[in-house]
Design an enzyme around this catalytic site. Structure first.
Site, PDB file in Angstrom:
ATOM      1  N   GLY A   1       0.818  -1.110   0.009  1.00 47.56           N
ATOM      2  CA  GLY A   1       0.000   0.086  -0.064  1.00 47.56           C
ATOM      3  C   GLY A   1       0.807   1.250   0.002  1.00 47.56           C
ATOM      4  N   ILE A   2       2.159   1.033  -0.492  1.00 44.96           N
ATOM      5  CA  ILE A   2       3.028   2.300  -0.591  1.00 44.96           C
ATOM      6  C   ILE A   2       2.638   3.453  -1.289  1.00 44.96           C
ATOM      7  N   THR A   3       1.649   3.073  -2.133  1.00 45.59           N
ATOM      8  CA  THR A   3       1.126   4.183  -3.105  1.00 45.59           C
ATOM      9  C   THR A   3      -0.026   5.112  -2.474  1.00 45.59           C
ATOM     10  N   GLY A   4      -0.397   4.636  -1.488  1.00 49.37           N
ATOM     11  CA  GLY A   4      -1.603   5.236  -0.752  1.00 49.37           C
ATOM     12  C   GLY A   4      -1.434   6.622   0.033  1.00 49.37           C
TER      13      GLY A   4
ATOM     14  N   SER B   1      -8.158  -0.654  12.292  1.00 49.75           N
ATOM     15  CA  SER B   1      -8.967   0.542  12.077  1.00 49.75           C
ATOM     16  C   SER B   1      -9.935   0.687  13.134  1.00 49.75           C
TER      17      SER B   1
ATOM     18  N   SER C   1      -9.540   0.236   1.145  1.00 47.00           N
ATOM     19  CA  SER C   1      -9.996   0.968   2.180  1.00 47.00           C
ATOM     20  C   SER C   1     -10.975   1.839   2.299  1.00 47.00           C
TER      21      SER C   1
ATOM     22  N   GLU D   1     -12.842   1.455  12.628  1.00 50.20           N
ATOM     23  CA  GLU D   1     -14.146   0.904  11.962  1.00 50.20           C
ATOM     24  C   GLU D   1     -14.427  -0.671  12.571  1.00 50.20           C
TER      25      GLU D   1
ATOM     26  N   TYR E   1     -15.938  -4.004   5.408  1.00 48.99           N
ATOM     27  CA  TYR E   1     -14.484  -3.659   5.646  1.00 48.99           C
ATOM     28  C   TYR E   1     -14.149  -3.893   6.986  1.00 48.99           C
TER      29      TYR E   1
ATOM     30  N   LEU F   1      -1.590  -8.856  -3.882  1.00 47.58           N
ATOM     31  CA  LEU F   1      -1.946  -9.217  -2.416  1.00 47.58           C
ATOM     32  C   LEU F   1      -3.033 -10.336  -2.684  1.00 47.58           C
TER      33      LEU F   1
ATOM     34  N   LEU G   1       0.069  -1.893   4.759  1.00 53.77           N
ATOM     35  CA  LEU G   1      -1.027  -0.934   4.561  1.00 53.77           C
ATOM     36  C   LEU G   1      -2.017  -1.229   3.522  1.00 53.77           C
TER      37      LEU G   1
ATOM     38  N   ASP H   1      -1.197   6.955   3.607  1.00 51.14           N
ATOM     39  CA  ASP H   1      -0.196   6.659   4.625  1.00 51.14           C
ATOM     40  C   ASP H   1       1.259   6.105   4.194  1.00 51.14           C
TER      41      ASP H   1
HETATM   42  P1  NAP Z   1      -5.347   4.492   0.644  1.00 54.37           P
HETATM   43  O1  NAP Z   1      -4.841   5.675   0.490  1.00 54.37           O
HETATM   44  O2  NAP Z   1      -6.706   4.264   0.309  1.00 54.37           O
HETATM   45  O3  NAP Z   1      -4.344   3.479   0.160  1.00 54.37           O
HETATM   46  C1  NAP Z   1      -4.586   2.065   0.134  1.00 54.37           C
HETATM   47  C2  NAP Z   1      -3.334   1.216  -0.569  1.00 54.37           C
HETATM   48  O4  NAP Z   1      -3.510   0.150  -0.709  1.00 54.37           O
HETATM   49  C3  NAP Z   1      -2.944   1.956  -1.905  1.00 54.37           C
HETATM   50  O5  NAP Z   1      -1.643   1.746  -2.208  1.00 54.37           O
HETATM   51  C4  NAP Z   1      -3.482   0.736  -2.873  1.00 54.37           C
HETATM   52  O6  NAP Z   1      -3.036   0.567  -4.094  1.00 54.37           O
HETATM   53  C5  NAP Z   1      -3.351  -0.480  -2.035  1.00 54.37           C
HETATM   54  N1  NAP Z   1      -4.294  -1.552  -2.523  1.00 54.37           N
HETATM   55  C6  NAP Z   1      -5.577  -1.424  -2.490  1.00 54.37           C
HETATM   56  N2  NAP Z   1      -6.263  -2.668  -3.047  1.00 54.37           N
HETATM   57  C7  NAP Z   1      -5.241  -3.363  -3.299  1.00 54.37           C
HETATM   58  C8  NAP Z   1      -5.100  -4.752  -3.824  1.00 54.37           C
HETATM   59  N3  NAP Z   1      -6.141  -5.341  -4.304  1.00 54.37           N
HETATM   60  N4  NAP Z   1      -3.989  -5.196  -4.063  1.00 54.37           N
HETATM   61  C9  NAP Z   1      -2.717  -4.538  -3.603  1.00 54.37           C
HETATM   62  N5  NAP Z   1      -2.779  -3.275  -3.176  1.00 54.37           N
HETATM   63  C10 NAP Z   1      -4.197  -2.666  -3.112  1.00 54.37           C
HETATM   64  O7  NAP Z   1      -5.405   3.991   2.306  1.00 54.37           O
HETATM   65  P2  NAP Z   1      -4.781   4.905   3.517  1.00 54.37           P
HETATM   66  O8  NAP Z   1      -5.535   5.874   3.943  1.00 54.37           O
HETATM   67  O9  NAP Z   1      -3.346   5.068   2.936  1.00 54.37           O
HETATM   68  O10 NAP Z   1      -4.780   3.765   4.565  1.00 54.37           O
HETATM   69  C11 NAP Z   1      -3.491   2.687   4.569  1.00 54.37           C
HETATM   70  C12 NAP Z   1      -3.961   1.501   5.639  1.00 54.37           C
HETATM   71  O11 NAP Z   1      -4.525   1.922   6.627  1.00 54.37           O
HETATM   72  C13 NAP Z   1      -5.148   0.896   5.021  1.00 54.37           C
HETATM   73  O12 NAP Z   1      -5.163  -0.618   5.123  1.00 54.37           O
HETATM   74  C14 NAP Z   1      -6.509   1.394   5.673  1.00 54.37           C
HETATM   75  O13 NAP Z   1      -7.570   0.316   5.537  1.00 54.37           O
HETATM   76  C15 NAP Z   1      -5.906   1.475   7.031  1.00 54.37           C
HETATM   77  N6  NAP Z   1      -6.425   2.664   7.637  1.00 54.37           N
HETATM   78  C16 NAP Z   1      -6.534   3.903   7.214  1.00 54.37           C
HETATM   79  C17 NAP Z   1      -7.109   4.797   7.969  1.00 54.37           C
HETATM   80  C18 NAP Z   1      -7.287   6.291   7.430  1.00 54.37           C
HETATM   81  O14 NAP Z   1      -8.095   7.002   8.137  1.00 54.37           O
HETATM   82  N7  NAP Z   1      -6.791   6.720   6.495  1.00 54.37           N
HETATM   83  C19 NAP Z   1      -7.651   4.478   9.427  1.00 54.37           C
HETATM   84  C20 NAP Z   1      -7.456   3.228   9.919  1.00 54.37           C
HETATM   85  C21 NAP Z   1      -6.898   2.222   9.001  1.00 54.37           C
HETATM   86  P3  NAP Z   1      -3.222   1.482  -5.565  1.00 54.37           P
HETATM   87  O15 NAP Z   1      -2.791   2.696  -5.572  1.00 54.37           O
HETATM   88  O16 NAP Z   1      -2.683   0.556  -6.565  1.00 54.37           O
HETATM   89  O17 NAP Z   1      -4.909   1.463  -5.524  1.00 54.37           O
HETATM   90  O1  G4F Z   2     -14.464   9.767   5.089  1.00 51.28           O
HETATM   91  P1  G4F Z   2     -15.210   8.285   5.131  1.00 51.28           P
HETATM   92  O2  G4F Z   2     -15.635   7.590   3.839  1.00 51.28           O
HETATM   93  O3  G4F Z   2     -14.494   7.462   6.293  1.00 51.28           O
HETATM   94  P2  G4F Z   2     -14.822   6.291   7.026  1.00 51.28           P
HETATM   95  O4  G4F Z   2     -15.845   5.490   6.496  1.00 51.28           O
HETATM   96  O5  G4F Z   2     -14.951   6.752   8.400  1.00 51.28           O
HETATM   97  O6  G4F Z   2     -13.566   5.342   6.925  1.00 51.28           O
HETATM   98  C1  G4F Z   2     -12.210   6.032   6.842  1.00 51.28           C
HETATM   99  O7  G4F Z   2     -11.626   5.641   8.321  1.00 51.28           O
HETATM  100  C2  G4F Z   2     -11.583   4.454   8.767  1.00 51.28           C
HETATM  101  C3  G4F Z   2     -11.124   4.508  10.267  1.00 51.28           C
HETATM  102  O8  G4F Z   2     -12.224   4.867  11.020  1.00 51.28           O
HETATM  103  C4  G4F Z   2     -10.424   3.805   7.980  1.00 51.28           C
HETATM  104  F1  G4F Z   2     -10.226   2.360   8.449  1.00 51.28           F
HETATM  105  C5  G4F Z   2     -11.085   3.419   6.667  1.00 51.28           C
HETATM  106  O9  G4F Z   2      -9.986   3.001   5.820  1.00 51.28           O
HETATM  107  C6  G4F Z   2     -11.325   5.230   6.197  1.00 51.28           C
HETATM  108  O10 G4F Z   2     -10.087   5.672   5.938  1.00 51.28           O
HETATM  109  O11 G4F Z   2     -16.655   8.640   5.989  1.00 51.28           O
HETATM  110  C7  G4F Z   2     -16.827   9.058   7.131  1.00 51.28           C
HETATM  111  C8  G4F Z   2     -18.104   9.596   7.554  1.00 51.28           C
HETATM  112  C9  G4F Z   2     -18.978   8.409   7.415  1.00 51.28           C
HETATM  113  O12 G4F Z   2     -19.783   8.469   8.325  1.00 51.28           O
HETATM  114  C10 G4F Z   2     -19.896   8.685   6.053  1.00 51.28           C
HETATM  115  O13 G4F Z   2     -21.264   8.195   6.235  1.00 51.28           O
HETATM  116  O14 G4F Z   2     -18.434  10.495   6.690  1.00 51.28           O
HETATM  117  C11 G4F Z   2     -19.854  10.184   6.114  1.00 51.28           C
HETATM  118  N1  G4F Z   2     -20.219  10.994   4.842  1.00 51.28           N
HETATM  119  C12 G4F Z   2     -21.272  11.839   4.823  1.00 51.28           C
HETATM  120  N2  G4F Z   2     -21.352  12.176   3.534  1.00 51.28           N
HETATM  121  C13 G4F Z   2     -19.602  10.786   3.699  1.00 51.28           C
HETATM  122  C14 G4F Z   2     -20.338  11.352   2.688  1.00 51.28           C
HETATM  123  N3  G4F Z   2     -18.472   9.978   3.408  1.00 51.28           N
HETATM  124  C15 G4F Z   2     -18.153   9.911   2.128  1.00 51.28           C
HETATM  125  N4  G4F Z   2     -17.040   9.084   1.813  1.00 51.28           N
HETATM  126  N5  G4F Z   2     -18.842  10.561   1.154  1.00 51.28           N
HETATM  127  C16 G4F Z   2     -19.906  11.436   1.638  1.00 51.28           C
HETATM  128  O15 G4F Z   2     -20.477  12.185   0.554  1.00 51.28           O
END
Ligand code: NAP
Ligand code: G4F
Length: 327
Positions: free
Chosen positions: A9-12, A128, A87, A130, A152, A62, A83, A14
């Site tokens: 997940g290096i392209t994402g 997470s 997501s 979640e 998820y 993956l 990572l 985090d």
């Molecule tokens: P992100 O920006 O959506 O990045 C996700 C990464 O996973 C990207 O590099 C993506 O690659 C890769 N990926 C997705 N599907 C894949 C597949 N089928 N095979 C290989 N790689 C795949 O997410 P992030 O916000 O950086 O989060 C990093 C991690 O933390 C995730 O596991 C997420 O669930 C978890 N997390 C995030 C948050 C948050 O608030 N950001 C909170 C809690 C946990 P591509 O570029 O190729 O799509």
């Molecule tokens: O920004 P969200 O899509 O993030 P969500 O669902 O909280 O998930 C993110 O955080 C998780 C950690 O708790 C990660 F594990 C997960 O990978 C991801 O990074 O939505 C946040 C809230 C939700 O309650 C959603 O219902 O915003 C509300 N929302 C309201 N309007 C919306 C919208 N969400 C999105 N994406 N788009 C809307 O138009």
């Protein structure tokens, strides 16, 4: 000798901040990417563009144990940060099967490959908030029971359990970070914070009239991704591997996020935000609030950004982005 890290997940979001952080610490950084990322680097590697020459990317999937074994065997990393995941919570309602497949099997394959071929490698799993879903306790800590509300969330509970089980059964150094929402100018456009700040900039420049959102009353504990990747590294650099909640301990609603983002450019959100019922989720996580006392005490971790600074950073970056890119 410098340490070696392997990041899935290096392209994402985090992945890119963690890479910068580890390079500053003189790590050799390897990343796993999908093959299409190498074919279409300009588009898919945008978050890494400025540091591409300093890292090594390996194409793998993956969903393929064999391809992961090959990279673990070749690189023999000191630390793996797992990572990579589907997501986006909302998408997990639309494609349950591939979300479960990528998130559960992907985690299991990497753990198993480390156990068989590089058992001294330390492993970080991106858990997470979640997983708390319909919360059983306020605020949520490492001791709060899980109650996921999406596929998820279910996939992350399974990944968390796999990680704990490999730690206990095989004495491996494995930890889960239970990270609450963290955002930044590099957040994907589908997540609500980036959707809002990007729309604010577009509206300010006259490129968009209004902003459609779903549940404005949902509450999240929002931090900055730059702060959160530091916690990942700290978890892998302790004497004993443990799981940690990472959060700010402050909660705001989607409405409050939107109000502040519009105010920062001198606009009133009420004039632009339109509620769209089809953006509501089939089962919503209404309120998340973290208690990260354990990380504060044992990792000496605390966030540098507060909510206002986070929103301001994102709005400023999106004003610059829209001005430069024109969309
Ligand atoms: P992100 O920006 O959506 O990045 C996700 C990464 O996973 C990207 O590099 C993506 O690659 C890769 N990926 C997705 N599907 C894949 C597949 N089928 N095979 C290989 N790689 C795949 O997410 P992030 O916000 O950086 O989060 C990093 C991690 O933390 C995730 O596991 C997420 O669930 C978890 N997390 C995030 C948050 C948050 O608030 N950001 C909170 C809690 C946990 P591509 O570029 O190729 O799509
Ligand atoms: O920004 P969200 O899509 O993030 P969500 O669902 O909280 O998930 C993110 O955080 C998780 C950690 O708790 C990660 F594990 C997960 O990978 C991801 O990074 O939505 C946040 C809230 C939700 O309650 C959603 O219902 O915003 C509300 N929302 C309201 N309007 C919306 C919208 N969400 C999105 N994406 N788009 C809307 O138009």
């Amino acid at each position: 000798m410098s340490k070696k890290a392997l990041i899935t997940g290096i392209t994402g979001q985090d992945g890119s901040y963690l890479t910068e952080f580890l390079l500053k610490k003189k790590y050799k950084v390897h990343g796993i990417v999908r093959r299409v990322a190498l074919e279409d680097g300009n588009h898919r590697l945008w978050r890494l563009r400025h540091i591409l020459k300093k890292i090594t990317l390996h194409p793998a999937s993956l969903e393929s144990y064999a391809s992961l074994v090959k990279i673990i065997t070749r690189t023999k990393p000191d630390e793996v940060y797992h990572l990579g995941a589907q997501s986006y919570v909302d998408y997990s309602f639309k494609d349950e099967f591939s979300t479960l497949n990528t998130n559960i099997n992907g985690t299991h394959y990497i753990l198993s490959a480390i156990k068989e071929f590089s058992p001294k490698t330390k492993f970080y799993f991106a858990g997470s908030s979640e997983m708390f879903g319909k919360v059983r306790e306020v605020p949520q800590s490492e001791k709060t029971p899980f109650y996921p509300r999406s596929v998820y969330g279910i996939s992350k509970v399974a990944g968390y359990d796999l990680t704990r089980n490999y730690r206990e059964a095989y004495n491996m150094y494995c930890c889960s970070g239970i990270l609450f929402n963290h955002e930044s100018p590099r957040r994907g456009f589908e997540f609500v914070t980036r959707k809002i700040t990007h729309a604010v900039a577009r509206i300010k420049f006259g490129l968009q009239k209004d902003l459609e959102l779903g549940n404005l009353d949902a509450k999240r504990d929002w931090g900055h991704a730059e702060d959160y990747v530091r916690a990942m590294w700290l978890m892998l650099n302790q004497r004993v591997p443990k799981d940690y909640v990472i959060s700010t301990g402050k909660q705001f609603s989607v409405k409050e996020f939107a109000k502040l983002a519009f105010e920062l450019v001198g606009l009133d959100y009420k004039k632009y935000v339109k509620i769209q019922k089809n953006l509501y989720r089939p089962s919503e996580v209404r309120s998340l609030l973290g208690n990260c006392n354990k990380a504060r005490k044992e990792l000496n971790w605390k966030p540098k950004y507060n909510f206002k600074e986070l929103v301001a950073d994102m709005v400023k970056a999106d004003l610059e982005f829209v001005k430069k890119e024109g969309y």
